[in-house]
Enzyme design. Structure first.
Site, PDB file in Angstrom:
ATOM      1  N   HIS A  73      14.247  28.638  15.383  1.00 49.46           N
ATOM      2  CA  HIS A  73      14.847  30.137  16.171  1.00 49.46           C
ATOM      3  C   HIS A  73      15.840  31.109  15.553  1.00 49.46           C
ATOM      4  O   HIS A  73      15.718  32.278  15.713  1.00 49.46           O
ATOM      5  CB  HIS A  73      15.111  29.955  17.568  1.00 49.46           C
TER       6      HIS A  73
ATOM      7  N   ASP B 270       5.614  23.244  17.956  1.00 46.34           N
ATOM      8  CA  ASP B 270       6.495  23.283  19.263  1.00 46.34           C
ATOM      9  C   ASP B 270       5.819  24.192  20.221  1.00 46.34           C
ATOM     10  O   ASP B 270       4.943  25.077  20.073  1.00 46.34           O
ATOM     11  CB  ASP B 270       7.764  23.993  18.577  1.00 46.34           C
TER      12      ASP B 270
ATOM     13  N   ASP C  86       8.331  19.157  22.224  1.00 42.62           N
ATOM     14  CA  ASP C  86       8.484  19.734  23.451  1.00 42.62           C
ATOM     15  C   ASP C  86       7.079  20.356  24.273  1.00 42.62           C
ATOM     16  O   ASP C  86       6.922  20.417  25.216  1.00 42.62           O
ATOM     17  CB  ASP C  86       9.459  20.895  23.550  1.00 42.62           C
TER      18      ASP C  86
END
Length: 430
Positions: A137, A172, A261
């Protein structure tokens, strides 16, 4: 097909010792748990293990703005209240708190991905693993989503010195927005992200309509998904899209971000993948036989993160792991079952066949807009970043040398290559 893959694995125990804060979901301790689980299954005996160098500020500034890197290096928990403007400018605070040894943490995980890319570039391995990396990110001038430095962008920039085309794949649960943004205007990198999209889910980007711009038009691929996607739906869509991507784009190397995740039961996630389903994506990408850089990423139920990345280390080593977890320093975290596989949840899959079919058709249609792999006139390859060696004569004998520095001074006697042009002299066997 290669008979046996050479695998380099990067780990520094210090990376798991930092603490984001009492209520923060990011727990770097998961990296220690993963490493001990890998060792308990004897996987370390089948690969070369290295302690990465700590990336120098000037290396981090190959992507990030110099003032951002300088501030990350200077700030600490005791002084942060003195710099409210800079804290806001670089987006430090709640999601990305300032904590003790924060910059060193960034240097280690980024150094691992950079070193992994260099070993691949120099054909010293076929697959390179850095589970501490994958912080997708972070932007050029700001931290975001628990990520301060974008090691993936730095690794890809390194790979671009030797490869005309780099394929980046992200599984992800969150959109790989930082990597996509960095390469949004180029056809040298194709980014493919499978993620949850909608209902204000972080980071809010990643619609199928976001496809890149200018020279990068159609070279950003987004696969937006809804809550509850299961193994069958996910892996079928993944294999269809990635097969077509590789056929169309013809990359020279693949970077695979394996954020955990997206597993069932993740503290921040909303997908319903089993570890075997997640690992099937890794197995599928490995089968292309291309140089492969594998990183970690998100993952907030830490015992399941350790399970997942250990299984995937086994997949990359073509090693099936028994379900009963061997004794190790963190065995209590896996109690009472002490088993490697986890059950999926009984939750609804909101991804209907018609929805997934529509997404698939849109992605494949965008791929058809790319006539063939872009040809790149390769310039002279710039040298790997020059890092000065210690000067034995100038060292102060009374100065205390830390463990990391001592490790750097140990020379291996089983390295592939030894000489003045050895690009890997900064990596240490652990």
């Amino acid at each position: 097909m290669r008979s046996k893959d050479r695998i380099s694995y990067f780990y520094d125990g210090d990376v798991g010792n930092v603490y984001f804060g009492p209520n923060h979901p990011m727990k770097p301790h998961r990296l220690c748990m993963t490493h001990h689980l890998v060792i308990s299954y004897d996987l370390h005996k089948k690969m070369e293990i290295y302690r990465p160098h700590k990336a120098y500020p000037v290396e981090l500034a190959q992507f990030h703005s110099a003032d951002c890197v300088e501030f990350l290096q200077r700030i600490n928990p005791d002084s942060q209240h003195l710099f409210p403007e800079e804290m806001a400018k670089f987006k430090l605070g709640e999601d990305c708190p300032v904590f003790d040894d924060m910059f060193e943490f960034c240097q280690i995980y980024a150094g691992g991905t950079i070193d992994a890319a260099r070993r691949l570039n120099n054909q010293l391995c076929d697959i390179a693993i850095n589970w501490a990396g994958g912080l997708h990110h972070a932007k050029k001038c700001e931290a975001s989503g628990f990520c301060y430095i974008n090691d993936l962008v730095l690794g890809i920039l390194e790979l671009l010195k030797y490869h005309a085309r780099v394929l980046y794949i992200d599984i992800d649960v969150h959109h790989g927005d930082g990597v996509e943004e960095a390469f949004y205007f180029t056809d040298r990198v194709m980014t493919v992200s499978f993620h949850k999209y909608g209902n204000l889910f972080f980071p809010g980007s990643g619609d199928v309509k976001e496809t890149g711009e200018r020279e990068g038009k159609f070279y950003a691929i987004n696969v937006p998904l809804k809550d509850g996607i299961d193994d069958t739906s996910f892996t079928r869509l993944f294999k269809t899209i990635i097969s077509k991507v590789v056929e169309t784009y013809q990359p020279g190397v693949i970077v695979l971000q394996c954020g955990a995740d997206s597993l069932a039961g993740d503290r921040l996630g909303c997908f319903n993948l089993s570890i075997d389903g997640h690992a099937e994506c890794v197995r599928f990408v490995k089968k292309f036989g291309l140089p492969l850089l594998v990183t970690g990423g998100g993952g907030y139920t830490k015992e399941n993160v350790a399970r997942c990345w250990t299984v995937e280390t086994g997949v990359l080593l073509d090693t099936e792991l028994p379900n009963e977890i061997p004794d190790n320093d963190y065995i209590k975290y896996f109690a009472p079952e002490c088993s490697l596989r986890i059950p999926t949840a009984h939750i609804e899959n909101f991804n209907s066949k018609s929805y997934l079919g529509t997404i698939k058709m849109q992605v494949l249609e965008n791929l058809r807009c790319i006539q063939h792999a872009p040809s790149v006139q390769m310039q002279e390859v710039p040298p790997d970043f020059y890092i000065p060696d210690f000067d034995e004569d100038e060292k102060n004998p009374d100065e205390r040398v830390n463990q990391h520095t001592q490790d750097k001074l140990i020379q291996r006697d089983d390295e592939y290559y030894d000489g003045d042009n050895d690009n890997d002299h900064n990596m240490d066997d652990v």
